[in-house]
Scaffold this active site. Structure first.
Site, PDB file in Angstrom:
ATOM      1  N   GLY A  33     -14.327  -0.263   7.283  1.00  0.00           N
ATOM      2  CA  GLY A  33     -13.588  -1.432   7.760  1.00  0.00           C
ATOM      3  C   GLY A  33     -12.591  -1.064   8.833  1.00  0.00           C
ATOM      4  N   ASN A  34     -11.720  -1.997   9.175  1.00  0.00           N
ATOM      5  CA  ASN A  34     -10.682  -1.729  10.176  1.00  0.00           C
ATOM      6  C   ASN A  34      -9.394  -2.421   9.747  1.00  0.00           C
ATOM      7  OD1 ASN A  34     -10.540  -4.494  11.495  1.00  0.00           O
ATOM      8  ND2 ASN A  34     -12.709  -4.019  11.721  1.00  0.00           N
ATOM      9  N   ARG A  35      -8.340  -2.225  10.525  1.00  0.00           N
ATOM     10  CA  ARG A  35      -7.019  -2.670  10.096  1.00  0.00           C
ATOM     11  C   ARG A  35      -6.632  -4.067  10.573  1.00  0.00           C
ATOM     12  NH1 ARG A  35      -3.587   1.460   8.557  1.00  0.00           N
ATOM     13  NH2 ARG A  35      -1.873   0.566   9.722  1.00  0.00           N
ATOM     14  N   SER A  36      -7.571  -4.840  11.077  1.00  0.00           N
ATOM     15  CA  SER A  36      -7.220  -6.181  11.541  1.00  0.00           C
ATOM     16  C   SER A  36      -6.873  -7.087  10.357  1.00  0.00           C
ATOM     17  CB  SER A  36      -8.391  -6.790  12.313  1.00  0.00           C
ATOM     18  OG  SER A  36      -8.048  -8.090  12.723  1.00  0.00           O
TER      19      SER A  36
END
Ligand code: CTP
Ligand code: CA
Length: 232
Positions: A33-36
């Site tokens: 995933g990512n940090r958005s």
């Protein structure tokens, strides 16, 4: 935008906003995933609602509350996001890709939980490219639909940041690109943002900083001006 009712300059317009970050499964219990957080995208959806638009929000794993009054379509992976955006984009006046889309996904998803190797060896994951949704929309005939991309860059130098933004705008075939700097402590989970908006000629059309809602309105100001010019 703190006082009074915003102008109803998007009344009757169909606005599609993608927000959040995609998750690419590895197995039933893990993902890349990512940090958005989705905050900036949600602020844009809310701001568009305030200005009278009919808003479809494509929501990818939001970490904050969903806004009221929007048609919300929940997705998780980049492939799901693509299907939802492409579907919603038909006949839309504006498409704003605020979501952080994973560039790669695991080449295969394990049906069961991946167990660690009995030796002390590391693990190498094979990833494959995800489709570039914005480029797909930008390179297909899209009539008068205004396409807005975001560019999240960690580059500290503003000149370099803008160069990267211009190249990205070009590669995507978008009409506007919102460039913001992200890093370990800025851009993502914060309530404030600072952006530079560039147009198709690579020129800076606006700068905005402040709450994510005020930045959202500044982006929509540019979109409204762009749509008005395009209609002439
Ligand atoms: N985007 C997209 N589909 C992807 C990747 C990105 O539609 N598979 C969109 C994002 O929603 C954003 C814009 O493209 O509006 C730019 O995303 P960004 O990650 O900054 O650019 P990339 O083209 O993926 O380039 P890179 O990550 O290599 O800098
Ligand atoms: Ca990317």
């Amino acid at each position: 935008y703190g006082t009074g009712a915003p102008a109803q300059d998007l009344s009757g317009r169909r606005v599609v906003v993608s927000a959040g970050g995609t998750r690419e499964p590895l197995d039933p219990v893990r993902f890349l995933g990512n940090r958005s957080s989705g905050k900036q995208g949600i602020a844009i959806a809310s701001a568009a609602r305030q200005r009278g638009a009919d808003v479809t929000l494509i929501a990818a794993n939001l970490e904050v509350a969903e806004p009221d009054g929007c048609d919300i379509r929940r997705v998780s992976t980049a492939l799901e996001l693509r299907d939802a955006v492409v579907d919603a984009a038909h006949g839309a006046d504006v498409v704003i890709m605020a979501a952080a889309v994973a560039d790669y996904r695991p080449a295969s998803v394990s049906a069961g939980k991946i167990k660690k190797d009995r030796s002390d060896a590391g693990l190498t994951l094979e990833l494959v490219r995800n489709p570039d949704i914005l480029a797909e929309l930008g390179h297909a005939p899209h009539g008068s639909t205004v396409l807005v991309g975001f560019a999240a860059e960690t580059e500290a130098d503003e000149g370099r940041l803008l160069e990267l933004g211009r190249a990205k705008l070009d590669a995507k075939g978008a009409d506007l690109l919102v460039v913001n700097r992200v890093g370990w402590h800025e851009g993502f989970a914060t309530d404030e943002n600072a952006v530079v908006i560039i147009g198709t000629g690579g020129e800076i059309v606006a700068r905005a900083h402040g709450s994510k809602l005020s930045v959202a309105h500044a982006i929509l100001d540019v979109v409204v001006a762009d749509a008005t010019t395009a209609a002439k």
